[in-house]
Design an enzyme around this catalytic site. Sequence first.
Site, PDB file in Angstrom:
ATOM      1  N   ASP A 162      -7.700  90.599 -43.032  1.00 50.96           N
ATOM      2  CA  ASP A 162      -9.124  90.243 -43.017  1.00 50.96           C
ATOM      3  C   ASP A 162      -9.936  91.516 -42.887  1.00 50.96           C
ATOM      4  OD1 ASP A 162     -10.773  87.528 -42.764  1.00 50.96           O
ATOM      5  OD2 ASP A 162     -11.804  89.109 -41.670  1.00 50.96           O
TER       6      ASP A 162
ATOM      7  N   ARG B 166      -9.066  85.317 -52.165  1.00 56.92           N
ATOM      8  CA  ARG B 166      -8.633  84.294 -51.194  1.00 56.92           C
ATOM      9  C   ARG B 166      -7.518  83.404 -51.739  1.00 56.92           C
ATOM     10  NH1 ARG B 166     -12.435  82.746 -46.965  1.00 56.92           N
ATOM     11  NH2 ARG B 166     -13.008  84.735 -46.062  1.00 56.92           N
TER      12      ARG B 166
ATOM     13  N   ARG C 100       0.221  78.876 -41.229  1.00 51.64           N
ATOM     14  CA  ARG C 100      -0.917  79.145 -40.337  1.00 51.64           C
ATOM     15  C   ARG C 100      -0.735  78.404 -39.013  1.00 51.64           C
ATOM     16  NH1 ARG C 100      -4.994  79.441 -37.587  1.00 51.64           N
ATOM     17  NH2 ARG C 100      -7.165  79.471 -38.223  1.00 51.64           N
TER      18      ARG C 100
ATOM     19  N   ARG D 192      -6.412  78.172 -47.355  1.00 48.13           N
ATOM     20  CA  ARG D 192      -6.258  76.802 -46.875  1.00 48.13           C
ATOM     21  C   ARG D 192      -6.160  75.729 -47.955  1.00 48.13           C
ATOM     22  NH1 ARG D 192     -11.138  77.551 -42.902  1.00 48.13           N
ATOM     23  NH2 ARG D 192     -11.688  78.653 -44.808  1.00 48.13           N
TER      24      ARG D 192
ATOM     25  N   TYR E 117     -21.351  91.416 -39.532  1.00 50.37           N
ATOM     26  CA  TYR E 117     -20.595  90.614 -38.563  1.00 50.37           C
ATOM     27  C   TYR E 117     -20.568  91.292 -37.193  1.00 50.37           C
ATOM     28  CZ  TYR E 117     -19.037  87.825 -42.509  1.00 50.37           C
ATOM     29  OH  TYR E 117     -19.023  87.011 -43.607  1.00 50.37           O
TER      30      TYR E 117
END
Length: 342
Positions: A73, A23, A36, A27, A149
Amino acid sequence: MNGKFLRVLDGEKFDVPPLWMMRQAGRYLPEYRETRAKAGGFVDLCLNPDLACEVTLQPIRRFGFDAAIIFSDILIVPYALGARLWFEEGEGPRLAPVTDAASFQKLAEQLDQKITARVYEALSKTKEALPKETGLIGFCGAPWTVATYLVAGRGTEDQAPARLLAMQEPELFQKIIDRLVDASAEHLIGQIKAGADAVQVFDTWSGVLDPASFERWCVKPVAKIVGKVRAVIPDARIIVFPKGAPLNGIEAVAKQSSANAIGIDWIASRKEYVVKFGDTFATQGNLDPLALIAGGKALDQAVDNVLEDFKATRHIFNLGHGIRKETPIENVERMIARVRKG
Ligand code: CP3
């Protein structure tokens, strides 16, 4: 001449290990948050080759990591199989759930190439822009993790919906896993052809299964993916990250997949791990991401412990999971300086 990251995967060992972070584009970086915001939604960012390339390069420019991981992703694979995907701001991913034969029927058999082509274009652009010595990593989620998921339609605390479906309807669940095996192998092959020097399979939730389920839903599918990729690209470099798996689980994954490297989380006992596996494969990890938030002496000590415990092995320095968004940038700089000092 390849850089250190690829050379470790190919069998060499260095006193100062190569370094990257899961990652690493994310952010905690102001430049990421800026791009973003420009992109609109998270999926739009993943599927915009220019912007995905840009955010992939951001942590390389700032920190000079030894490897870049393509910005995408793990849920792009189910999306390219036709599952609706969106991200709830401040919450996480949402998918149209696959819970029964009827919803499984709606999944496509093949990846939508209009979607995957965008990922491959981002990889080609990134490859061209990267310094020669920086490795480029493509990736996918392991079928079990993606299924957690897909079945729940969102992230869950204990992955109960997928675990339940696997118990109640093992044949249907096997079909979901098999579809993800085929799609993931194809996606990894596409990424390597587009310029990825190595690929990583993220099995984030492999730690919640009993041993027999772990064998069936994690070990076998990941080994199948590696086999399918190597059938097309025999020298494909593959890293598997079975997060939360116990040592004997890691052993099964490593043996049955013959991955070039295994990624480990911070819970694993490094000393036992090194005694058991030595240099049979390269090891990637495993600083606790919270040490990177703590900073100061706690961070220095944690970094030194990782370096010391893995000094006799083919080591790729990384975190034990993705960097968190509240991580101070100066702590990342401090970690890098500490690792590279040797
Ligand atoms: O490592 C990298 O820098 C490459 C990019 C990457 C992302 N996700 C970008 C991302 C990678 C390799 C992933 C993998 C991924 N995605 C995993 C496996 C590894 C892990 O972290 O456990 C999983 C389970 C996902 C699914 C996913 N994506 C979740 C659960 C979330 C929401 C949680 C969160 O942190 O927001 C995402 C969103 C996501 N994927 C973000 C990033 C940078 C944050 C979204 C944003 O920018 O708004």
